[in-house]
Design a protein around this motif. Structure first.
Motif, PDB file in Angstrom:
ATOM      1  N   TRP A  18       0.822  -1.202   0.000  1.00 29.29           N
ATOM      2  CA  TRP A  18       0.000   0.000   0.000  1.00 29.29           C
ATOM      3  C   TRP A  18       0.861   1.260   0.000  1.00 29.29           C
ATOM      4  O   TRP A  18       0.559   2.230  -0.707  1.00 29.29           O
ATOM      5  N   ALA A  19       1.932   1.272   0.746  1.00 27.72           N
ATOM      6  CA  ALA A  19       2.809   2.448   0.775  1.00 27.72           C
ATOM      7  C   ALA A  19       3.324   2.767  -0.634  1.00 27.72           C
ATOM      8  O   ALA A  19       3.393   3.937  -1.029  1.00 27.72           O
ATOM      9  N   ALA A  20       3.664   1.743  -1.400  1.00 27.59           N
ATOM     10  CA  ALA A  20       4.152   1.962  -2.761  1.00 27.59           C
ATOM     11  C   ALA A  20       3.019   2.385  -3.693  1.00 27.59           C
ATOM     12  O   ALA A  20       3.191   3.290  -4.520  1.00 27.59           O
ATOM     13  N   ALA A  21       1.860   1.754  -3.568  1.00 31.28           N
ATOM     14  CA  ALA A  21       0.732   2.061  -4.459  1.00 31.28           C
ATOM     15  C   ALA A  21       0.200   3.473  -4.241  1.00 31.28           C
ATOM     16  O   ALA A  21      -0.160   4.165  -5.200  1.00 31.28           O
ATOM     17  N   ARG A  22       0.160   3.924  -2.996  1.00 31.06           N
ATOM     18  CA  ARG A  22      -0.416   5.249  -2.702  1.00 31.06           C
ATOM     19  C   ARG A  22       0.550   6.384  -3.049  1.00 31.06           C
ATOM     20  O   ARG A  22       0.168   7.533  -3.126  1.00 31.06           O
ATOM     21  N   ASP A  23       1.806   6.064  -3.296  1.00 30.20           N
ATOM     22  CA  ASP A  23       2.807   7.068  -3.665  1.00 30.20           C
ATOM     23  C   ASP A  23       2.685   7.330  -5.168  1.00 30.20           C
ATOM     24  O   ASP A  23       3.551   6.969  -5.963  1.00 30.20           O
ATOM     25  N   HIS A  28       7.002   4.959 -10.922  1.00 33.64           N
ATOM     26  CA  HIS A  28       8.087   4.549 -11.817  1.00 33.64           C
ATOM     27  C   HIS A  28       9.312   4.034 -11.052  1.00 33.64           C
ATOM     28  O   HIS A  28      10.158   3.352 -11.639  1.00 33.64           O
ATOM     29  N   THR A  29       9.405   4.333  -9.757  1.00 30.78           N
ATOM     30  CA  THR A  29      10.529   3.833  -8.959  1.00 30.78           C
ATOM     31  C   THR A  29      10.088   2.820  -7.910  1.00 30.78           C
ATOM     32  O   THR A  29      10.801   1.861  -7.650  1.00 30.78           O
ATOM     33  N   ARG A  30       8.907   3.004  -7.332  1.00 27.36           N
ATOM     34  CA  ARG A  30       8.484   2.170  -6.201  1.00 27.36           C
ATOM     35  C   ARG A  30       7.567   1.013  -6.571  1.00 27.36           C
ATOM     36  O   ARG A  30       7.458   0.042  -5.818  1.00 27.36           O
ATOM     37  N   LEU A  31       6.867   1.113  -7.713  1.00 23.40           N
ATOM     38  CA  LEU A  31       5.818   0.140  -7.997  1.00 23.40           C
ATOM     39  C   LEU A  31       6.017  -0.601  -9.317  1.00 23.40           C
ATOM     40  O   LEU A  31       5.947  -1.821  -9.346  1.00 23.40           O
ATOM     41  N   PRO A  33       8.727  -0.037 -12.017  1.00 28.25           N
ATOM     42  CA  PRO A  33       9.866   0.481 -12.790  1.00 28.25           C
ATOM     43  C   PRO A  33      10.048  -0.295 -14.094  1.00 28.25           C
ATOM     44  O   PRO A  33       9.911  -1.515 -14.128  1.00 28.25           O
ATOM     45  N   GLY A  34      10.325   0.451 -15.142  1.00 28.28           N
ATOM     46  CA  GLY A  34      10.472  -0.163 -16.458  1.00 28.28           C
ATOM     47  C   GLY A  34       9.155  -0.178 -17.214  1.00 28.28           C
ATOM     48  O   GLY A  34       9.091   0.233 -18.365  1.00 28.28           O
ATOM     49  N   PHE A  35       8.098  -0.645 -16.584  1.00 30.56           N
ATOM     50  CA  PHE A  35       6.764  -0.564 -17.185  1.00 30.56           C
ATOM     51  C   PHE A  35       6.379   0.907 -17.321  1.00 30.56           C
ATOM     52  O   PHE A  35       5.840   1.325 -18.334  1.00 30.56           O
ATOM     53  N   VAL A  36       6.655   1.677 -16.274  1.00 30.91           N
ATOM     54  CA  VAL A  36       6.550   3.145 -16.313  1.00 30.91           C
ATOM     55  C   VAL A  36       7.966   3.670 -16.133  1.00 30.91           C
ATOM     56  O   VAL A  36       8.641   3.346 -15.166  1.00 30.91           O
ATOM     57  N   THR A  37       8.417   4.489 -17.085  1.00 29.75           N
ATOM     58  CA  THR A  37       9.796   4.982 -17.047  1.00 29.75           C
ATOM     59  C   THR A  37       9.926   6.372 -16.440  1.00 29.75           C
ATOM     60  O   THR A  37      11.009   6.764 -16.029  1.00 29.75           O
ATOM     61  N   ASP A  38       8.812   7.115 -16.395  1.00 28.02           N
ATOM     62  CA  ASP A  38       8.832   8.437 -15.774  1.00 28.02           C
ATOM     63  C   ASP A  38       7.433   8.763 -15.286  1.00 28.02           C
ATOM     64  O   ASP A  38       6.437   8.314 -15.859  1.00 28.02           O
ATOM     65  N   LEU A  41       4.047  14.692 -11.028  1.00 27.67           N
ATOM     66  CA  LEU A  41       2.756  15.246 -10.643  1.00 27.67           C
ATOM     67  C   LEU A  41       2.663  16.709 -11.031  1.00 27.67           C
ATOM     68  O   LEU A  41       3.618  17.463 -10.855  1.00 27.67           O
ATOM     69  N   GLU A  42       1.511  17.079 -11.566  1.00 26.93           N
ATOM     70  CA  GLU A  42       1.144  18.470 -11.817  1.00 26.93           C
ATOM     71  C   GLU A  42      -0.177  18.675 -11.100  1.00 26.93           C
ATOM     72  O   GLU A  42      -1.242  18.387 -11.646  1.00 26.93           O
ATOM     73  N   GLY A  43      -0.103  19.110  -9.850  1.00 30.42           N
ATOM     74  CA  GLY A  43      -1.303  19.191  -9.030  1.00 30.42           C
ATOM     75  C   GLY A  43      -1.834  17.801  -8.750  1.00 30.42           C
ATOM     76  O   GLY A  43      -1.100  16.929  -8.276  1.00 30.42           O
ATOM     77  N   ASP A  44      -3.100  17.563  -9.094  1.00 34.78           N
ATOM     78  CA  ASP A  44      -3.722  16.251  -8.891  1.00 34.78           C
ATOM     79  C   ASP A  44      -3.657  15.382 -10.142  1.00 34.78           C
ATOM     80  O   ASP A  44      -4.365  14.373 -10.235  1.00 34.78           O
ATOM     81  N   VAL A  45      -2.843  15.752 -11.099  1.00 38.15           N
ATOM     82  CA  VAL A  45      -2.698  14.983 -12.336  1.00 38.15           C
ATOM     83  C   VAL A  45      -1.280  14.443 -12.403  1.00 38.15           C
ATOM     84  O   VAL A  45      -0.315  15.182 -12.193  1.00 38.15           O
ATOM     85  N   ARG A  46      -1.172  13.136 -12.681  1.00 38.27           N
ATOM     86  CA  ARG A  46       0.175  12.607 -12.911  1.00 38.27           C
ATOM     87  C   ARG A  46       0.357  12.405 -14.407  1.00 38.27           C
ATOM     88  O   ARG A  46      -0.561  12.001 -15.122  1.00 38.27           O
ATOM     89  N   ILE A  47       1.558  12.727 -14.843  1.00 34.46           N
ATOM     90  CA  ILE A  47       1.958  12.533 -16.231  1.00 34.46           C
ATOM     91  C   ILE A  47       2.831  11.291 -16.240  1.00 34.46           C
ATOM     92  O   ILE A  47       3.907  11.268 -15.634  1.00 34.46           O
ATOM     93  N   VAL A  48       2.347  10.244 -16.910  1.00 33.04           N
ATOM     94  CA  VAL A  48       2.996   8.942 -16.895  1.00 33.04           C
ATOM     95  C   VAL A  48       3.592   8.648 -18.259  1.00 33.04           C
ATOM     96  O   VAL A  48       2.907   8.771 -19.278  1.00 33.04           O
ATOM     97  N   THR A  49       4.862   8.250 -18.265  1.00 35.16           N
ATOM     98  CA  THR A  49       5.509   7.776 -19.488  1.00 35.16           C
ATOM     99  C   THR A  49       5.730   6.279 -19.333  1.00 35.16           C
ATOM    100  O   THR A  49       6.430   5.837 -18.417  1.00 35.16           O
ATOM    101  N   PHE A  50       5.104   5.522 -20.218  1.00 33.45           N
ATOM    102  CA  PHE A  50       5.231   4.065 -20.192  1.00 33.45           C
ATOM    103  C   PHE A  50       6.486   3.617 -20.931  1.00 33.45           C
ATOM    104  O   PHE A  50       7.045   4.373 -21.733  1.00 33.45           O
ATOM    105  N   GLY A  51       6.914   2.406 -20.668  1.00 29.03           N
ATOM    106  CA  GLY A  51       8.103   1.847 -21.290  1.00 29.03           C
ATOM    107  C   GLY A  51       8.020   1.815 -22.808  1.00 29.03           C
ATOM    108  O   GLY A  51       9.050   1.834 -23.486  1.00 29.03           O
ATOM    109  N   ASN A  52       6.803   1.761 -23.356  1.00 30.85           N
ATOM    110  CA  ASN A  52       6.637   1.742 -24.808  1.00 30.85           C
ATOM    111  C   ASN A  52       6.629   3.145 -25.417  1.00 30.85           C
ATOM    112  O   ASN A  52       6.393   3.312 -26.606  1.00 30.85           O
ATOM    113  N   GLY A  53       6.858   4.188 -24.575  1.00 31.71           N
ATOM    114  CA  GLY A  53       6.913   5.556 -25.052  1.00 31.71           C
ATOM    115  C   GLY A  53       5.611   6.324 -24.933  1.00 31.71           C
ATOM    116  O   GLY A  53       5.602   7.551 -25.079  1.00 31.71           O
TER     117      GLY A  53
END
Length: 133
Positions: A18-23, A28-31, A33-38, A41-53
């Motif tokens: 849960w500590a990793a999931a709620r972060d 990309h580092t705790r839950l 990694p590799g599947f998400v590379t970056d 957070l921008e306010g309440d929105v996260r910008i996610v970069t997946f391993g496939n780009g």
């Protein structure tokens, strides 16, 4: 509307998972990694970069510590609608069940999204078990 539900058993304490999931800004580092590379957070929105780009804007809808559930949406791209959640359940003191549910439109994207969820859960299991020590 397509609805996808996948789950995985993880050999790690539920509190650790849960500590990793709620972060939500550090998945990309705790839950996953590799599947998400970056992830940022921008306010309440996260910008996610997946391993496939693929880059996706994901408004965080809820982080519920009582239910150990994170819910988010996805904006733009091919989706007309996307809403998902990851929830952490106790399966004993040292074991966790993680359930990932996604509802989406158009239905034709369900096979691709289902495959991505399975990949993400596999990475999640590996990451959480490795870091549980």
């Amino acid at each position: 509307m397509a609805s996808i539900r996948r789950e995985v058993l993880v050999e790690a304490r539920p509190q650790h998972a849960w500590a990793a999931a709620r972060d939500v800004g550090n998945i990309h580092t705790r839950l996953v990694p590799g599947f998400v590379t970056d992830c940022r957070l921008e306010g309440d929105v996260r910008i996610v970069t997946f391993g496939n780009g693929l880059v996706v804007r994901e408004p965080i809808l809820d982080i519920n510590d009582d239910d150990r559930r994170v819910a988010w949406a996805a904006e733009g791209g091919q989706f007309k609608h996307y809403n998902a959640s990851v929830q952490v359940f106790d399966e004993g003191a040292e074991r966790t069940r993680i359930v990932w549910i996604a509802d989406l439109l158009p239905n034709e994207l369900a096979p691709t999204v289902g495959d991505m969820i399975e990949q993400g859960l596999a990475v999640m299991k590996q990451t959480l078990e490795r870091s549980a020590g």
